[in-house]
Every structure is written in C-alpha cells, then in structure tokens.
Design a protein around this motif. Structure first.
Motif, short mmCIF file in Angstrom:
data_model
loop_
_atom_site.label_atom_id
_atom_site.label_comp_id
_atom_site.label_asym_id
_atom_site.label_seq_id
_atom_site.Cartn_x
_atom_site.Cartn_y
_atom_site.Cartn_z
N ASP A 185 0.83 -1.20 0.00
CA ASP A 185 0.00 0.00 0.00
C ASP A 185 0.87 1.25 0.00
O ASP A 185 0.54 2.25 -0.64
N LEU A 186 1.98 1.20 0.73
CA LEU A 186 2.88 2.36 0.79
C LEU A 186 3.46 2.64 -0.60
O LEU A 186 3.51 3.79 -1.04
N LEU A 187 3.87 1.60 -1.29
CA LEU A 187 4.45 1.80 -2.63
C LEU A 187 3.39 2.30 -3.61
O LEU A 187 3.67 3.12 -4.49
N ARG A 188 2.16 1.83 -3.44
CA ARG A 188 1.10 2.34 -4.32
C ARG A 188 0.86 3.81 -4.06
O ARG A 188 0.66 4.59 -4.98
N LEU A 189 0.89 4.18 -2.79
CA LEU A 189 0.71 5.59 -2.44
C LEU A 189 1.84 6.44 -3.02
O LEU A 189 1.66 7.59 -3.37
N VAL A 328 3.25 -1.75 9.94
CA VAL A 328 3.52 -3.16 9.60
C VAL A 328 3.40 -4.02 10.85
O VAL A 328 2.75 -5.07 10.85
N LEU A 329 4.02 -3.56 11.95
CA LEU A 329 3.97 -4.34 13.18
C LEU A 329 2.54 -4.43 13.70
O LEU A 329 2.09 -5.50 14.15
N ALA A 330 1.80 -3.31 13.62
CA ALA A 330 0.43 -3.32 14.12
C ALA A 330 -0.40 -4.33 13.33
O ALA A 330 -1.17 -5.11 13.91
N ALA A 331 -0.23 -4.33 12.01
CA ALA A 331 -1.04 -5.22 11.18
C ALA A 331 -0.63 -6.68 11.37
O ALA A 331 -1.49 -7.57 11.42
N GLN A 332 0.68 -6.93 11.51
CA GLN A 332 1.12 -8.32 11.72
C GLN A 332 0.56 -8.84 13.06
O GLN A 332 0.17 -10.00 13.15
N LEU B 57 2.58 12.81 0.63
CA LEU B 57 2.28 13.35 -0.70
C LEU B 57 1.36 14.55 -0.57
O LEU B 57 0.51 14.60 0.32
N PRO B 58 1.52 15.52 -1.47
CA PRO B 58 0.58 16.63 -1.47
C PRO B 58 -0.86 16.10 -1.61
O PRO B 58 -1.08 15.08 -2.27
N GLU B 59 -1.78 16.82 -0.99
CA GLU B 59 -3.17 16.35 -0.94
C GLU B 59 -3.74 16.09 -2.34
O GLU B 59 -4.44 15.10 -2.58
N ARG B 60 -3.38 16.95 -3.30
CA ARG B 60 -3.98 16.79 -4.63
C ARG B 60 -3.49 15.48 -5.28
O ARG B 60 -4.24 14.80 -5.97
N VAL B 61 -2.21 15.13 -5.01
CA VAL B 61 -1.69 13.88 -5.58
C VAL B 61 -2.34 12.69 -4.89
O VAL B 61 -2.74 11.71 -5.50
N ARG B 62 -2.46 12.82 -3.56
CA ARG B 62 -3.08 11.74 -2.78
C ARG B 62 -4.50 11.47 -3.32
O ARG B 62 -4.91 10.34 -3.52
N GLN B 63 -5.23 12.57 -3.58
CA GLN B 63 -6.60 12.41 -4.08
C GLN B 63 -6.60 11.76 -5.46
O GLN B 63 -7.42 10.90 -5.76
N ALA B 64 -5.62 12.17 -6.29
CA ALA B 64 -5.59 11.62 -7.65
C ALA B 64 -5.29 10.13 -7.63
O ALA B 64 -5.76 9.38 -8.46
N LEU B 65 -4.51 9.70 -6.62
CA LEU B 65 -4.12 8.29 -6.57
C LEU B 65 -5.15 7.44 -5.84
O LEU B 65 -5.22 6.24 -6.05
N ALA B 66 -5.94 8.07 -4.97
CA ALA B 66 -6.83 7.30 -4.10
C ALA B 66 -7.73 6.33 -4.86
O ALA B 66 -7.87 5.19 -4.44
N PRO B 67 -8.29 6.70 -5.99
CA PRO B 67 -9.22 5.77 -6.64
C PRO B 67 -8.55 4.47 -7.05
O PRO B 67 -9.22 3.46 -7.23
N ALA B 68 -7.23 4.46 -7.21
CA ALA B 68 -6.55 3.23 -7.60
C ALA B 68 -6.77 2.13 -6.57
O ALA B 68 -6.88 0.96 -6.91
N ALA B 69 -6.81 2.53 -5.30
CA ALA B 69 -7.01 1.54 -4.25
C ALA B 69 -8.49 1.17 -4.13
O ALA B 69 -8.83 0.07 -3.76
N ALA B 70 -9.35 2.12 -4.43
CA ALA B 70 -10.77 1.88 -4.24
C ALA B 70 -11.37 1.26 -5.50
O ALA B 70 -11.97 1.93 -6.32
N ARG B 71 -11.13 -0.04 -5.65
CA ARG B 71 -11.70 -0.73 -6.80
C ARG B 71 -13.22 -0.81 -6.64
O ARG B 71 -13.72 -0.87 -5.53
#
Lengths: 415, 369
Positions: A185-189, A328-332, B57-71
């Motif tokens: 998730d961190l890398l995706r972010l 990571v530790l919290a989730a594990q 990350l800046p908020e605007r980038v975070r928002q732009a990326l957020a939908p990727a996780a929300a399938r």
C-alpha cells in the motif's frame, strides 16, 4: 530459470535484514534447481562499505557470487552534511546534489553498470534488493529493458523514501515482491501502483530443537530471572533507547527480577541499568538460546518493512509486544493474534502486566504466532508464490516487447 | 473444519476483545494520572522528529491516486456502475500522468530559460561571471532533461502515461470475453438440466457446494449464474457475493436480492485483497476457461484465500465432455481432476480432495489454503 540477484552486501557475516532475506531466497532458489548468480560488493559493514571479501567470483551454497570492489570516494563529513541538506533541511535541493548524496551513501562500483549492460540479458530475470541504495538505483535502470526485473523494495515510511530521485526507480520494475500488504500500500501511495506484484514475505524455518537456553543465561549472568528480549541493532531509530528508558520506569513501578536483554550489534550504548543487559552480536545458536528462554520478544522499532525477528520469535512459539505506531507491526500483530500492541509507555506497562500475570495468555499468543508463521511463512509456500511472481515479471516483460536498452546514448554501450 | 482451525477462529475473536480490554485499562491509567505524563509527550515529540518530515504526498496527488485503491465493489448497489467506475479510475490516472508530465516540462522550461539568460548575461558581461555559474545552470537543464528520460522507450513520464492509456483502453473494452451469442445463454443451463447433463442438476449441486463453503465466509462465487448457490448461502446467513460474465444471469441474481455483478471472474478475483476470502467457488466454469486462465484463477485464489480457506471447483468428468461439448457451445475443454489437483498443489494449496456423487458425471475438487 536463470536468476540474477543484485544486492548491496551478501555473505554469512552480513547482519542486515534485507541482505539476509536476499541470501535466503538466492540459496533456496538454487536448491530448487534454478541457476542463481548474485552481483554484489565486497562489503560487510553498511556504514563504511569497506572491502572485506576479496573481489572476484566465489561459490557459496550453490550460488555463484560476483563481488565488485567499492572504493569509498566521498568522505563521511560530506555525506553527513549533504544528508542533512537533502533529508532534513526542508529546502528543495537540486537533483544533481541529491545524486551526489545517493552516491555518497554508497556502495558505488564503477563496474556495476557495465557489468549489467553486458551480462544481464543472459538471465531470465534480475531481482534487486532494497530501493535505497545506489546498486538498485543505477542497476535497475541499466537492467530494465534488457531483462525482466523484480524489486524487493524493503521500503518503509522514512525520509529518503519520498525523495524524487527514487521516482523512476520505484516505477520501473516489471514486478514487485512486497514484504507485507502494508509495504504494497505504501508503494502504491508513492506512485508505483501501475507495477503488479505479490506479497511474498520471507520464509521461516521451524525453530531448531535443543537450543541452549541455560548456556545463554549463564554467559550473560541472567541466572533464572525472567527476561524480555529485544533482537536487532541497538539504535535510537529502532526504538531501543526509548524502550530502555521505559523499562527503567517500569521497574521503578514494578520492582522484581524481570530483566531486559538486547541481543544485537550496538550502534549506540545502552543506558546503564542493573536490569538491562546488552550482549552485542551473538551466533545464531546463541540467539536461538536467547529466544528459548525469553518471556516475550519486544519489537520497539519505528521503521520495519517486515520484521524478521518478529517472525523468528513466533516460529519459536514466543509471544511479542510490538510498537503499533509502525503500521507493519500493528497489522502483523492483528493478523496473527500473536502480539500485544503498544504505542506509548502506558500501553507497554499494561501489556507487560498482562503477560506476566497470565502465563496461559502468553502461551496462547505464542501459539497463535507460531501457527501464523507456519501457515504464511512456510518456505515451500513462499517459494511457490515467488516462482509465480518471477513468471509474472517475465510475462509482463515479454508482453511489453524488448525495449531499446537505456544506455544507447552512452558511447561504447550500444547493443 | 479441523480442531486447530476452530481454536484459531475462537482465539481471533478473543484476541480482539483482549486488545480492547488492554486499551481501556491504559486509558484508565492515563486518566487517573498513574504514570508520568511527560513520558508520553516526549514520545510524541520523538515520533514527530522521526516521521514528521516523511514528506507525505501533497493532498492533490493523494486524491488523484486514491481511486486506484478503491476498486469498484461487487455489491448490488455498485454492480450497475462497475464498468464506468473502472473507466473513470483509469481516466483519472491518465489525467494524473498528464499533469505530472506537464509539470516536469514546465520545470525543464524554467531551467532552460534560466540557463539561456545566464549564457546571454555572461556573453554581455564576461567579467561578472564564473565558469562554475554557467556549468551549474547547464547542469540543472541536463538534470531536468534526464528526469524526462529516465526510462527506456521514451522516459518515465511517457512510459507511465503509455501504461495508463493501455489501462484505460482495457477498461473501455467490453467486460465479456469471447463469443457473445444472440440468444439467452441462460437457456442452455435449462437445456442441460433437462438432458440430465451434470447428473444431479444445478439445484442439487448448489446444495452440495453450499455444504463445502458454508463455514468459510466471505464466499466469492465465480460464475454465479442466476444465484442458486448465493441464495442458499444467504439463507444460512453466510456472507457471499458472485460475479458472472452473463449480464442476464447476474441480473436475475440481483433481482433475487443477491450480491451479484456482471464481470470477469479473473478480474473480480484479482480485485479482492490478499488473504481476505474464506472460499472461492467455481461451478461449471473451469471447462469454459482457456488453460492459462484456469492456471491464473488457481494461483490468484491461493493468494486471496485466508488461512484454511477453500477453493471449490465443480467441473465435468472428462468422460462426459463430448456430450457436454455437443450440447453447450460455451464448453471449451475438459479439465482432468488429476491435473487440477496437481495445479492446486503447485499453487501452494495444502489439502486437496476430489469428490464424486453416485451416478454423477461431475466431480467436486476442494483445495484448502
């Protein structure tokens, strides 16, 4: 499969978690019949990168290891000053200067890039370890396009991770081997969402039988006292000094025989206290003895992408108490049911009170941890997942077609 | 379910309660001032100093990326808009890449302008400038340029953009794969039942499958059809959802109030979180998949099932394949249970068993993660 591993250090004397992790994979993939080679440095110490192994090729547990010399060309004062400027000043630093910092961090070998440019295409897949170091930053760029690439980023939320200099690197592998769901998730972010991958983790062997608990106790003057164990480098960034201070406070409030034992190399001195013992680096056998006798493992680290020591403790059936500010530790802990979480001193006190007053609870936590490790980190399963991941990287590479090698602008390196 | 599994599940719920109790106790001690307050304040300061500049990350980038996780979720409410949600996500991702690229080009243009001005200034007033100033300006341009050309085949931003455009195109393609006949394919199932194909009939088979998965929730039914299995599970209070490429069949399931959606089985499985499912069911689907699709489903199921979770595959016996092939154009190839068992073990499943009902020409394979 012909597999090439690229890692900053490699060998039995190397203590780092990511490096041990790499060695485990390389050795076990070779044992499964794959042809495995490793491209690495001659270093053992990650602070100096001084050449300790001889440069050249050697065979180690069925793996061909190519060692490159890494002459240190930047002095530490420059590295520290640059490090502050790049990581802590809050100012925007020109990319060229950030690159100087990255090179100063080491290890840098003038041979690595041409080696990969010449030879990486002869492998079915090239696997890189640790996003942080120059070997991955420069190596992935060189091998990308020539061979399918996989990155074990071993990333966690730390300052360097967010530097723009890693933008390209983090997006360029064909696939990721994530240590945990949290690292994924961190890398995706961080913007690496387009790269597929799989949560691989690390395999764990069952704890060896017959570990010498009494020998460990005798060598470190522990007698028959109950003790909490901390495994890993003693370092403020790992939470060790906070823990030592809290433990002293705990002992003021709960006098008794309980001791705290740090097992691992010392980056800083452990605060002097009659109930705190620091053994320094010990052998694997002694480490297992230390675990066998412990009441519980304490993992106070702020930064972890996996925490092998936690898995090690669970494999030995020991309960753990973990710093839950680390996601990571919290989730594990939550997934396994094998550790009690703490964030501040009070939570730690409550957790230790509960563990000490209820041996059955401690046993149940340890048992849940062991079941979790047996199920998720059984080597056979991990390696089956891993082989599928390498195949995925190869398929993705093939689907994208062979790209022009990135070094085509450099005279003499044109393919 | 084994004794150890039962004990694990009991412990999981006890563990959560235990952690809540410990937190409540810690809260009580804090409120009563039983510990030195400055301890925790100093800890917070330390945490800030370690993690504070982790440069989120800046908020605007975070928002732009957020939908990727929300399938898009496979729930009745979302099913109608699932495809459009995927398309919207892909379109936003392309937009994000374009913005990143534009910003890099902007930065390069600024650096180039500054370098040109520095060169012009140096030519006009040579005595006021040093070689180092000029080199620094030109280096800045070179670095920015390198930032656009870090990856092969056109550079990072462009390669990233290309990937995202491909994702957008994929999202715009119809969800259904392969041949789409003009007639209602659900009718084939009724034909199958009348001809005695599949022996016991779908309703009986669904009841048999329900026995295997009822204790393992949540259940994902790939190829749920009109929801026979989902309905049985709903009656037992088992959390379950399904997906089917046949929009009409999925529509009938939806009309029965079941959590069904139209979509591709592989994509639905891939969208689930790792280790999040209790059971994955494929009834009458394996024989309709290409070999690589079947291998991918099994591998993906191994990743998505939680400890002790089961993959249940109901398929045709190879002996009955010719009759089924002649009757149902959706059938593509037989899947030998021995091959499927081998495949499951390769994917890391521990226990694999194959069951057959008397006089039945289908088998049921149960693989435990």
């Amino acid at each position: 499969m012909r597999i090439l591993y690229v890692v900053q250090r490699y060998g039995a004397d190397v203590a780092g978690g990511a490096e041990q992790h790499c060695r485990q994979f390389a050795t076990r993939m070779a044992a499964r019949g794959h042809h495995v080679e490793v491209l690495t440095t001659c270093a053992v110490d990650a602070r100096t990168w001084e050449d300790r192994y001889p440069a050249g090729d050697e065979q180690l547990d069925g793996v061909t290891v190519h060692r490159l010399s890494t002459p240190r060309i930047v002095d530490e004062r420059l590295y520290d000053t640059l490090g502050w400027e790049v990581l802590w000043s809050g100012r925007r630093v020109p990319p060229a200067l950030v690159e100087v910092w990255l090179r100063a961090q080491g290890p840098v070998s003038t041979v690595l890039v041409p080696w990969l440019a010449d030879r990486s295409a002869g492998f079915d897949v090239a696997v890189f370890f640790t996003y942080l170091f120059w070997t991955t930053w420069a190596g992935l760029r060189t091998a990308g396009g020539r061979v399918p690439t996989v990155l074990h980023a071993t990333a966690h939320d730390e300052r360097p991770f967010w530097l723009p200099i890693y933008d390209t690197e983090l997006r360029s592998p064909d696939a990721y081997a994530w240590s945990t769901e949290e690292e994924r998730d961190l890398l995706r972010l961080r913007g690496a969402g387009a790269v597929p991958g799989s949560v691989i983790g690390v395999g764990m062997d069952p704890a060896p039988r017959g570990a010498d608990e009494h020998g460990f106790r005798a060598r470190h003057g522990l007698g028959d006292r109950p003790y909490l164990l901390v495994l890993g480098r003693v370092d403020p960034g790992k939470g060790s000094t906070d823990l030592a201070e809290w433990f002293a406070a705990y002992k003021r409030r709960r006098p008794g025989p309980l001791a705290l034992v740090f097992v691992g190399e010392r980056a800083v001195a452990v605060p002097a206290h009659p109930d705190v013992v620091a053994t320094g680096f010990v052998s694997d056998a002694e480490r297992t003895g230390a675990l066998r006798g412990a009441l519980a493992l304490v993992q106070p680290s702020w930064f972890e992408s996996f925490s092998m020591v936690l898995a090690e403790a669970w494999a030995a059936g020991k309960p753990a108490v973990v710093q839950a500010r680390n996601p990571v530790l919290a989730a594990q802990a939550r997934r396994s049911g094998g550790a009690l979480p703490f964030e501040g001193y009070v939570d730690l006190e409550v957790a230790l009170d509960a563990l000490r007053s209820d041996p059955e609870l401690a046993a149940r936590l340890g048992q849940a941890g062991r079941r979790y490790v047996e199920h998720h980190y059984n080597w056979e399963r991990v390696l089956a997942r891993y082989e599928r991941l390498l195949t995925l990287a190869r398929r993705r590479f093939a689907a994208r077609g062979r790209r022009r090698p990135p070094g085509h602008l450099i005279r003499g390196s044109a393919a | 379910m084994g004794d150890e599994d039962t004990a694990d599940q009991q412990w999981a719920s006890r563990y959560d309660a235990l952690v809540d109790e410990l937190r409540a106790e810690a809260r009580r001690r804090r409120e009563q001032g039983l510990v030195p307050a400055d301890f925790e304040e100093r800890l917070d300061a330390h945490a800030r100093s370690l993690a504070g500049a982790a440069a989120p990350l800046p908020e605007r980038v975070r928002q732009a990326l957020a939908p990727a996780a929300a399938r898009p979720a496979l729930t009745p409410a979302a099913s109608g808009g699932a495809r459009s949600a995927v398309q919207a996500w892909a379109a936003r991702a392309v937009g994000h890449s374009l913005r990143v690229l534009a910003s890099r080009i902007d930065t390069l243009a600024d650096a180039t302008t500054a370098a040109v001005l520095a060169v012009a200034e140096a030519v006009t007033h040579p005595a006021d400038h040093t070689h180092a100033d000029l080199v620094a300006s030109l280096d800045e341009v070179r670095d920015r340029l390198a930032g656009l050309d870090r990856l092969p085949a056109g550079g990072l931003a462009l390669a990233d953009l290309r990937r995202r455009v491909e994702a957008l195109e994929a999202a715009l393609r119809p969800v259904e794969r392969g041949w789409q006949p003009w007639y209602r394919t659900g009718g084939l199932d009724e034909l199958d039942d009348r001809a005695g194909g599949g022996g016991a009939g779908r309703a009986v088979r669904a009841a048999r499958l329900a026995e295997h998965v009822a204790a393992r929730q949540p259940v994902l039914d790939l190829g749920c059809g009109s929801g026979d299995l989902l309905a049985l599970l709903a009656e037992r209070g088992v959390a379950a959802r399904g997906v089917d490429t046949d929009a009409q069949a999925a529509g009938r399931a939806l009309a029965r109030g079941l959590a069904a959606a139209t979509g591709d089985a592989l994509e639905a499985l891939a969208a689930a979180d790792d280790r999040s499912l209790g059971a994955v069911v494929m009834a009458g689907v394996a024989e309709r998949l290409a070999p690589d699709q079947l291998a991918d489903v099994v591998a993906s199921a191994a990743d998505k099932l939680s400890a002790g979770g089961v993959l249940v595959v109901d398929s045709l016996e190879p002996d009955a394949f010719v009759a089924a092939l002649a009757r149902d154009p959706r059938v593509r190839r037989p899947v030998d249970p021995a091959y499927l068992e081998w495949l499951c073990r390769q994917a890391g499943f521990e226990g694999v068993s194959v069951e057959r009902g008397a006089g039945d020409d289908r088998y049921t394979l149960v693989a435990t993660a």
